[in-house]
Write an enzyme that holds these catalytic residues in place. Sequence first.
Site, PDB file in Angstrom:
ATOM      1  N   GLU A  13       0.822  -1.221   0.000  1.00 14.04           N
ATOM      2  CA  GLU A  13       0.000   0.000   0.000  1.00 14.04           C
ATOM      3  C   GLU A  13       0.852   1.265   0.000  1.00 14.04           C
ATOM      4  O   GLU A  13       0.544   2.230  -0.700  1.00 14.04           O
ATOM      5  CB  GLU A  13      -0.944   0.010   1.204  1.00 14.04           C
ATOM      6  CG  GLU A  13      -2.062  -1.033   1.128  1.00 14.04           C
ATOM      7  CD  GLU A  13      -1.615  -2.442   1.484  1.00 14.04           C
ATOM      8  OE1 GLU A  13      -0.473  -2.613   1.971  1.00 14.04           O
ATOM      9  OE2 GLU A  13      -2.414  -3.378   1.266  1.00 14.04           O
ATOM     10  N   HIS A  55     -10.185  -4.861  10.454  1.00 12.58           N
ATOM     11  CA  HIS A  55     -10.781  -4.570   9.153  1.00 12.58           C
ATOM     12  C   HIS A  55     -11.962  -3.603   9.239  1.00 12.58           C
ATOM     13  O   HIS A  55     -12.651  -3.396   8.244  1.00 12.58           O
ATOM     14  CB  HIS A  55     -11.271  -5.861   8.480  1.00 12.58           C
ATOM     15  CG  HIS A  55     -10.201  -6.610   7.740  1.00 12.58           C
ATOM     16  ND1 HIS A  55      -9.147  -7.216   8.362  1.00 12.58           N
ATOM     17  CD2 HIS A  55     -10.008  -6.827   6.412  1.00 12.58           C
ATOM     18  CE1 HIS A  55      -8.377  -7.804   7.460  1.00 12.58           C
ATOM     19  NE2 HIS A  55      -8.870  -7.581   6.264  1.00 12.58           N
TER      20      HIS A  55
END
Lengths: 330, 330, 334, 334
Positions: free
Chosen positions: A58, A127
């Site tokens: 990322e 998450h």
Amino acid sequence: MARITYLEAIQQAQMEEMILDSRVFMMGEDIRCNVFGTTTGFLEKFGEARIRDTPISENGFIGAAGGAAIVGMRPIVDATISSFLFPAMDQICSIIAKSSYIYGGQARLPLVIRSCLFYGNSNAAQHSDRPYPMFMNMPGLKIIAPSNARDMKGLLKAAVRSDDPVLSFEDSTCWTNKSEVPDDMDFVIPLGKGDVKREGTDITVIGIAGAVNIALKAAEQLAREGISIEVVDPRSLVPLDHELILRSVRKTGRAICVDPAHKTCSAASEIAATIAEYAFEALRAPVVRITTPDTHLPFSPHIEKPLYPSVARIVDAARRLVGAGTPVPA
Amino acid sequence: MARITYLEAIQQAQMEEMILDSRVFMMGEDIRCNVFGTTTGFLEKFGEARIRDTPISENGFIGAAGGAAIVGMRPIVDATISSFLFPAMDQICSIIAKSSYIYGGQARLPLVIRSCLFYGNSNAAQHSDRPYPMFMNMPGLKIIAPSNARDMKGLLKAAVRSDDPVLSFEDSTCWTNKSEVPDDMDFVIPLGKGDVKREGTDITVIGIAGAVNIALKAAEQLAREGISIEVVDPRSLVPLDHELILRSVRKTGRAICVDPAHKTCSAASEIAATIAEYAFEALRAPVVRITTPDTHLPFSPHIEKPLYPSVARIVDAARRLVGAGTPVPA
Amino acid sequence: MTAVGDNDRGLEKYLRMQRIRQFENKAEAIHAQGEIPGALHTYAGMEASGVGACMALRDDDYMVGNHRSHGHPIAKGAMLRPLMAELLGKTTGICKGKGGSMHLSDFSMGSLGETSIVGSGGPVAVGAALGAQMQGLDRVALCFFGDGASSEGAIHEALNLAAVWQLPAIFVCENNRFGMSTPTSAGVAGENVADRAHGYGIPGVMVDGQDVDAVEIAVREAVDRARSGKGPTLIETKTYRYGDHAVNMGRELTPRGPDHEDWLARDPIVLHRLRLLEQGVPPAALDVIEAQVAEEVDDALSFARESAYPAFEEAFDHVFVDRLPIPEDVLAHA
Amino acid sequence: MTAVGDNDRGLEKYLRMQRIRQFENKAEAIHAQGEIPGALHTYAGMEASGVGACMALRDDDYMVGNHRSHGHPIAKGAMLRPLMAELLGKTTGICKGKGGSMHLSDFSMGSLGETSIVGSGGPVAVGAALGAQMQGLDRVALCFFGDGASSEGAIHEALNLAAVWQLPAIFVCENNRFGMSTPTSAGVAGENVADRAHGYGIPGVMVDGQDVDAVEIAVREAVDRARSGKGPTLIETKTYRYGDHAVNMGRELTPRGPDHEDWLARDPIVLHRLRLLEQGVPPAALDVIEAQVAEEVDDALSFARESAYPAFEEAFDHVFVDRLPIPEDVLAHA
Ligand SMILES: Cc1ncc(C[n+]2csc(CCOP(=O)(O)OP(=O)(O)O)c2C)c(N)n1
Ligand SMILES: Cc1ncc(C[n+]2csc(CCOP(=O)(O)OP(=O)(O)O)c2C)c(N)n1
Ligand SMILES: [Mg+2]
Ligand SMILES: [Mg+2]
């Protein structure tokens, strides 16, 4: 006009902007296989060069989007789930937010970083983040958090056209919600313009992202009790439409800020502080925040779901506020 | 009792806790060479195993501190400048803040991550961050931000003894400030207890980190004008001493929140929202925030320095508030 | 393109190395007197690394650097006035006084940022290379980073990404034997940073970083590969910094080893001068260059000194494309 | 320690692989019926990787894993009841219902977290190895991560750190040929992840990940090195996952290649069974194990089903050591 879902709105916005501007391209993990349905048909239409699957890096690929933007491209990064922005925080905060400034305007970084708020469905703490308030504290990043398909499309298109970096936080609780959305390729909603989603006179409820829809449901219920709620949706968190929020609170004299983020230093806190600072004279009651408490999100649905803002919590707070309110002075 | 500086207080706190508990050790970039003066004499006293220079891998070694804590060590990480927490954001937010929770309490992570707020001295935007508000939005992290040597020592020692992860934000504008500090090896200040740094009756000024000292100077000046300021120093940002803040505001009826962080979603915003929500009935005037505006920090000192909260801005705001205030109702 | 040994190019390299050295000598002196705010990280000793690498680039190629930012833009061809003005925090500075010593980045020379967050330039360079590739330009992007920076995840991700996508990127690790006070061996596992290349399936090259020609040759090969679509290369220039991590700090952080004198004896500018003389360049030609550079530096300093500081309002420019509204209470006391 | 080929150990490996397979088959079935919330990432096909690696560890050694978290704890010896209860979100779950399918981590078995942020386990394992080293224990820390995870900066930083400090760490990259829908070749530059080891000056080893004995031998060698102070090793188990990235998603994300059938033909449990039979183990002994495991799984499911959901207040435990105060308005509507 067509009735489409929030996810379809994302798909359309991207599709149109990619058609209109060949500098726009997409990258992200597994975007070609279209996990959430926002890139349906893209690979076929735009080819591998403009629809790029990335390694799981990322910080690397979000930073690369910044670099590509500096040299004239207009990347849309799909970072999938907002929690995955943490590994990329350095490129977002040190490079993307600051490069234009630190080099005295020599650089522009027109890019969009999309990620969804993936809460409420037993995905556990790692998450389920809703981290937009963190980014609101970092200058140099525009931020959108739409609550319905129409806003999503218009704001995302504006984001892609913006010469500033924009983070798009996409609330997964809205994914399948439908609304009427213009087909006009040039339909955009300017960043920084909020929207009154429902007019009312007793209390202003400012909702963030998916919380707008909860606020609307609460407003419905409260209307039956004779309490009139005005629902304000800032839509953009940076810039934030102070004027619209303050105007509404000056009218109603009461405010409830509803935000799926954790309470401390939330967008709700920012809006509450803004109201207490700039609309104090109009206030007839405490400014209430309804947020997710400062606990993490557990996996077990039985204890996860009650943690988020709910219609019941808004209704209770509204009743309390109206009860507590001093009478309207004319 | 001895009069020592803020930096010496850090040095002493660490030294004492390392003497008292052999599980405590330090790691960070270039800590052996003692760049800022907080590890004077450590290498000689504790040896290389407990005073570890690290590669330039913030995510790696901060995460390793988490791992070491899980297996029973009590690391103090010196991350030097707060801006370098961004590369480590994932380990801080996904692992350190969440591991205890996500594994149902099987893990404890007693560690301290120290970093300084390195603003105000022409280090430009990439080195001048004051990112504690971002971390305040992430449950699972305790946060201290002391304003003087005594608090620094007492809180840092408490942090090292805490079984929860603690971030210590050390304001470089306080580094050379001296105060009387107890020598008692067991002098600790509990996390979550604020402090009234000056008593007053007209306005509560809540200061964050170095802003406390600016608030104190402003209070001095305002006293000469007959405006009585109560200066409240939360000292810990998580947990935040709501009670102390609210008690003071309930007394004075007015509040100014002074915070070197950027305005949006700052600690000042959080405190202002808390006041507007829980002490509304006592408020006689808008809750004012005095912060660094939402611009980055430039290198050139002539345009950097005026951006921070200042005595003059506090004095102005205080005069305005008192002027604007409705008369005290008894 | 002309050959490395070519006289004009040899003189150009000499010129640029002299510029860096003299620019920094001046900067260090006035920094000591408080005329430059903030920290000053000098590049002295490493000039061959920057100049050799940049001489292998075209003007329109991209370059990303780091906190040790004075050498890279000068090596790429930047003029001194805006750089010196930046050091003094003036509005005529290359970054309008926003960046300062750690961020001397001249975008008109293909420079895309000298970023002071260690390792953070890697992904930016990858993005520039990607942009060039997508735009069908045959530009390359070169990224300077330190030995210390090689330990950052950002550098790993950048290398992997560039290799997977076969991008026209050149990674130049300037191994000056220390990251701040930490010897390379204490921060970097393995013998050489260049050895990391193998794991990404790309070439890894080591080169004498004090030899400007050797650096140019190595980088040019990588540039040729990159330009012809064969992907990235990792090059390690073995070099040395003369100054402490930053200068004028009051005490030395860098623990010098027994090889310190050897490194000083292999000064890249002296070595290059000797080579030029060997190649038949008359000493006077080199003296002229030195004198010319001295004048440039003086001129740059005068320019910088005469320039204005930024107006306070400028602090609110470039956060976004449109100037931010300025809070009244801040403006009132600026 | 007994030899790899030893009968008891062989049966133990069979037992653990069976446990994983049967546990997951059950989990997949009830997940399809909505009894397990959230996503379910199965380990089927990779059992030899986890079991081989963990059989080379002592009970008190540490282990860190990832989102594909069912296999690792069972491989390390965890009991099934708390794991199944966790999948159902019950308070008797190993994580008290806080973690779920991606985080089946049994700390009593030396497990220090199965973390679902890709790559994030690397630094944790390094820290555990550091802790063991500092405490003078001869424990090692093993980190499982995927081929996709190798592209994360966190893994690079962990490898470098472990190598610089010569820590007792073993990095096991479970290369199952995909990260979600992305073939390893599209995410990972270079031929093999194990090739990265050279750049850190540590051993890099590749092993047939379908052969539980081969994995155990390779990991045991690394464990011996680590335990004797010789530092970390990077091992790549070449393996395959049978299920899609997560199961029961309604459509397939993984683009299977022409080798798909070959992989299915080399099922690690079947291979191990054949080897045991060859070694003279009577088939009945294996059938008994299978039946015993079937009972264990049924028992675990009954236990899980009969267990209570967490009380709402538990949502506020373990953020800090002391329970958080519960906001009244939230409690009122829970
Ligand atoms: C992410 C980050 N961590 C730490 C620092 C502090 N720092 C600045 S330069 C430096 C050393 C860098 O070493 P190297 O990459 O070898 O470059 P050199 O200074 O030797 O040229 C450090 C630790 C930083 N600026 N950014
Ligand atoms: C930081 C981060 N990025 C992305 C994801 C989404 N994600 C979950 S698993 C996965 C693929 C991981 O591949 P690999 O490491 O090979 O493990 P495998 O699933 O193949 O076992 C991805 C991209 C994540 N969980 N964390
Ligand atoms: Mg170096
Ligand atoms: Mg994989």
